[in-house]
Design an enzyme around this catalytic site. Structure first.
Site, PDB file in Angstrom:
ATOM      1  N   GLU A   1       0.821  -1.229   0.000  1.00 60.42           N
ATOM      2  CA  GLU A   1       0.000   0.000   0.000  1.00 60.42           C
ATOM      3  C   GLU A   1       0.848   1.268   0.000  1.00 60.42           C
ATOM      4  O   GLU A   1       0.653   2.154   0.846  1.00 60.42           O
ATOM      5  CB  GLU A   1      -0.973  -0.016   1.192  1.00 60.42           C
ATOM      6  CG  GLU A   1      -1.983  -1.130   1.085  1.00 60.42           C
ATOM      7  CD  GLU A   1      -3.130  -1.064   2.092  1.00 60.42           C
ATOM      8  OE1 GLU A   1      -3.069  -0.262   3.047  1.00 60.42           O
ATOM      9  OE2 GLU A   1      -4.091  -1.826   1.915  1.00 60.42           O
TER      10      GLU A   1
ATOM     11  N   GLU B   1      -5.416  -8.435  -0.551  1.00 55.72           N
ATOM     12  CA  GLU B   1      -6.148  -8.135   0.695  1.00 55.72           C
ATOM     13  C   GLU B   1      -7.600  -7.887   0.340  1.00 55.72           C
ATOM     14  O   GLU B   1      -7.906  -6.952  -0.413  1.00 55.72           O
ATOM     15  CB  GLU B   1      -5.574  -6.896   1.408  1.00 55.72           C
ATOM     16  CG  GLU B   1      -4.229  -7.120   2.057  1.00 55.72           C
ATOM     17  CD  GLU B   1      -3.770  -5.950   2.924  1.00 55.72           C
ATOM     18  OE1 GLU B   1      -4.622  -5.264   3.532  1.00 55.72           O
ATOM     19  OE2 GLU B   1      -2.555  -5.725   2.976  1.00 55.72           O
TER      20      GLU B   1
END
Ligand code: AHR
Length: 500
Positions: free
Chosen positions: A173, A292
């Site tokens: 991320e 995710e």
């Protein structure tokens, strides 16, 4: 009664389902590691300190790959802290989760746990506070047999054979302001490209995942993917997607339709990958790693009052409801529908932290509601996915319009001649009559219709009460030649298993 039609044909295939679609994730976060997979004082702990009760539940899920060690955690992690004699390992401040990391579990312990869980490791490297140098050293430590500084160090730590870790994530991320060492798309693209080169020069057999956006709703989404891929295209194999769902509006018709945005996100990222491919006039295809995904919101408020700087505090401990399991079922169906491009996906996470498995320190381990659709898809959704032509009665929510009551996909496992239909009835008030034409499947008989149904949408499984579990329906599904008729209970996740 609502109605829906599904038409499939043996010859009309989406593609082979990569078993890694049923991956999961363990981060050094909350009680995922300590009190989750590892608790040396637990009555079921083995000689390495791994909880056998948890391992048994993980094995039932049949998880072929587990991402590790983060997550946000990895962006501040020095992997060297987690190898070598345990008594010499430092206690560190984890700035991602304001916790203390004691480093009792590191690369070698996790690799050993994964082997016990019949799983592979998907290793993430720190491209937040570190760069390609630390990453290539870790590849050398894990994958080079012997005769170099880092491989010999591994051997000196008692691990003679290399771990041969195949899939590596280039950071986590990196577009998010909350990330240690967050970067612009161009900064990250350059860092990831140079790290990728060093890592693949160290071990050319590895596969690399570049970071896509943290979610579909980031303002930089699409631009980020396009720039990152433009910088890394020739050196990476997958682009990552992350997405979590909340139910703050507490409105069931929209909540169970959130898979519509999930599918849109996947299709958008496929388009961006192919746009960069076209721009580069490349013959190479970038595939997706949805590394995710889950429902995540129940624990957000309570986490604000968890004291900081503890070892393994109870963070992100969502207790899942029955309606969460229905959405997770819809998300799984959409992963399978997109299996031509989504090769890896990780349910985030596996134990205690937004997880299908919960534990009590020193006590029991149990299955959350979302455990069941994942277990069914992972065990029965192997093989080839077939194109689902669906005509279904529809409804309008507030956010989503024209939502089909039926969400479904069929998979065929040619190895054992099994055909499986996964189907969700999104309607809370009525049964759904499903008529499916099974082209090319005459001679297949129903062996089992499993259904998760009949619970209040807010019903949960807890330490003391675990009512939510699937049951087998009898007489609800029949097949005559190539026509299947099934009654799907109101608000239900269904697995219709057939065999020749
Ligand atoms: O899975 C929990 C967190 O969600 C991860 O650490 C991070 O990557 C994401 O924001």
């Amino acid at each position: 009664m609502k109605k829906a039609k599904l038409i499939i044909n043996k010859d009309f295939k989406i593609g082979q389902i990569d078993k890694r679609l049923y991956g999961s994730f363990i981060e050094h976060l909350g009680r995922a590691v300590y009190g989750g997979i590892y608790e040396p004082t637990h009555p079921t702990a083995d000689s390495e300190g791994f909880r056998q009760d948890v391992l048994d539940l993980v094995k039932e899920l049949n998880v072929p790959i587990v991402r590790y060690p983060g997550g946000n955690f990895v962006s501040g992690y020095n992997w060297e802290d987690g190898v070598g004699p345990k008594e010499l390992r430092p206690k560190k401040m984890d700035l991602a989760w304001s916790s203390i990391e004691p480093n009792y579990v590191g690369t070698n312990e996790f690799a050993s746990w994964a082997k016990k869980a019949n799983s592979e490791v998907m290793m993430a490297v720190n491209l937040g506070t570190r760069d390609g140098d630390a990453a290539r050293n870790l590849v050398e430590y894990c994958n080079v047999k012997e005769g170099t500084y880092w491989s010999d160090l591994r051997i000196s730590h008692g691990i003679k054979e290399p771990h041969n870790i195949k899939v590596w994530c280039l950071g986590n991320e990196m577009d998010g302001p909350w990330q240690m060492g967050a970067k612009t798309a161009y900064e990250y693209g350059r860092t990831a490209c140079e790290a990728a080169k060093l890592m693949k020069w160290t071990d050319p057999s590895i596969e690399l995942v570049a970071c896509g956006s943290s979610t579909y709703y980031m303002s930089t989404f699409a631009e980020w993917e396009s720039i990152v891929l433009s910088e890394t295209y020739d050196h990476v194999d997958y682009l990552s997607l992350h997405m979590y769902f909340n139910n703050h509006k507490d409105y069931l018709p929209d909540f169970v339709a959130e898979s519509i945005d999930f599918d849109k996100f996947i299709k958008s990222v496929v388009s961006i990958c192919d746009y960069v491919k076209a721009k580069k006039k490349s013959n190479k295809q970038i595939n997706l790693s949805f590394d995710e995904w889950n429902v995540w919101y129940h624990s957000c408020e309570q986490d604000k009052s968890v004291p900081r700087w503890q070892v393994a505090p109870p963070l992100l401990e969502d207790v899942y409801t029955f309606e969460d399991a229905i959405l997770v079922g819809c998300l799984l169906i959409n992963l399978i529908k997109n299996c031509e491009r989504v090769k890896i996906a990780c349910l985030a996470q596996l134990v205690n932290v937004i997880a299908p498995i919960m534990t009590e320190n020193g006590g029991d381990a149990w299955r959350q509601t979302i455990y069941y659709p994942f277990m069914h898809a992972s065990n029965y959704g192997r093989g080839v996915a077939l194109i689902p032509n669906i005509e279904s009665d529809k409804y309008d929510g507030r956010k989503y319009k024209d939502v089909p009551y039926l969400e479904a996909i069929a998979t065929v496992n040619e190895e054992n001649d099994e055909l499986t239909i996964f189907a969700v009835n999104r309607c809370p008030g009525e049964e759904l009559l499903l008529e499916a034409t099974l082209g090319g499947f005459s001679g297949y008989k129903v062996t089992e219709h499993i259904s998760l149904y009949g619970f209040d949408p807010k019903e949960r499984n807890t330490k003391d009460l675990r009512k939510v579990k699937p049951s087998t329906l009898s007489g609800s599904t029949e097949v005559d030649k190539e026509l299947l008729k099934s009654k799907l209970p109101p608000l239900s996740w269904n697995v219709i298993r057939m065999k020749k």
